[in-house]
Motif scaffolding. Structure first.
Motif, PDB file in Angstrom:
ATOM      1  N   GLY A  54       1.988   5.036   9.340  1.00 19.47           N
ATOM      2  CA  GLY A  54       2.354   3.781   8.483  1.00 19.47           C
ATOM      3  C   GLY A  54       3.261   2.909   9.462  1.00 19.47           C
ATOM      4  O   GLY A  54       3.048   1.793   9.625  1.00 19.47           O
TER       5      GLY A  54
ATOM      6  N   GLY B  12       3.698   9.058   7.527  1.00 22.94           N
ATOM      7  CA  GLY B  12       5.012   8.170   7.702  1.00 22.94           C
ATOM      8  C   GLY B  12       4.720   7.599   9.243  1.00 22.94           C
ATOM      9  O   GLY B  12       5.157   6.364   9.301  1.00 22.94           O
TER      10      GLY B  12
ATOM     11  N   THR C  67      10.812   0.740   7.442  1.00 23.33           N
ATOM     12  CA  THR C  67       9.781  -0.257   6.849  1.00 23.33           C
ATOM     13  C   THR C  67      10.672  -1.506   6.465  1.00 23.33           C
ATOM     14  O   THR C  67      10.060  -2.519   6.795  1.00 23.33           O
TER      15      THR C  67
ATOM     16  N   CYS D  15       0.750  -1.342   0.154  1.00 25.87           N
ATOM     17  CA  CYS D  15       0.197   0.062  -0.073  1.00 25.87           C
ATOM     18  C   CYS D  15       0.861   1.227   0.141  1.00 25.87           C
ATOM     19  O   CYS D  15       0.515   2.370  -0.647  1.00 25.87           O
ATOM     20  N   SER D  16       1.916   1.353   0.868  1.00 25.16           N
ATOM     21  CA  SER D  16       2.661   2.515   0.822  1.00 25.16           C
ATOM     22  C   SER D  16       3.545   2.606  -0.611  1.00 25.16           C
ATOM     23  O   SER D  16       3.646   3.774  -1.063  1.00 25.16           O
TER      24      SER D  16
ATOM     25  N   TYR E 177      11.295   6.752   6.221  1.00 24.35           N
ATOM     26  CA  TYR E 177      10.210   5.692   5.868  1.00 24.35           C
ATOM     27  C   TYR E 177      10.427   4.261   5.648  1.00 24.35           C
ATOM     28  O   TYR E 177      10.164   3.231   6.183  1.00 24.35           O
TER      29      TYR E 177
END
Length: 171
Positions: free
Chosen positions: A156, A153, A66, A29-30, A62
């Motif tokens: 998320g 960010g 991640t 999704c990001s 980010y």
């Protein structure tokens, strides 16, 4: 012997992959959001607006964090439930870091906004007033873009940290 008992991929293995699949969902999704923002011209506009490129530092941070949280989630799904603990302060701080980077960009944008000479707005010269209004708009745009990137960010990363902690606590 039933079909389920003979299958090499057991229910327990499938259940242990759920946190990993959740992480992949957030990651895809990001990445999809970044691709859509690039395709619609939002990333190019962000490049023009953000003079100091703090929003791009925030985006890079980010995606690096991640990937690291994805690695930790994978390790937990493989059965190592304690390895992530040595990094817990770091990934918890990364959520705060996103917000702080957004706020730093906001402050930089407002400093640019306030650095504009307001006396040129009172000037009778229309071109000077237009230039001052353009500088005011650029400063507020920089502030808002950085705030948005930092907050999105942080949200998320917080979702990923919650997923990681739930995976580690699971029986």
């Amino acid at each position: 012997m039933s079909t389920l008992a003979r299958h090499p991929f057991s229910f327990y293995q499938a259940r242990s992959m759920v946190p990993n699949l959740r992480w992949w969902l957030v990651f895809i999704c990001s990445l999809g959001g970044l691709i859509l923002a690039t395709a619609s011209g939002q990333v190019a506009a962000m490049w023009r607006i953000d003079v100091y490129k703090v929003s791009f530092v925030t985006l890079a941070t980010y995606f690096l964090v991640t990937m690291f949280i994805g690695r930790l989630t994978w390790r937990i799904s493989r059965g190592d439930r304690t390895w992530h603990l040595r990094y817990q302060e770091g990934y918890d701080y990364a959520v705060t870091l996103m917000t702080m980077l957004g706020l730093i960009g906001t402050v930089i944008g407002f400093m640019g906004l306030l650095a504009t000479s307001f006396s040129s707005l009172a000037s009778a010269d229309v071109s000077m007033a237009r230039g001052a209004i353009g500088a005011l708009t650029a400063g507020s745009s920089t502030a808002l873009v950085n705030t948005l990137v930092g907050l999105v960010g942080a949200v998320g990363l917080k979702l990923q940290v919650i997923n990681l902690n739930l995976a580690a606590q699971r029986d």
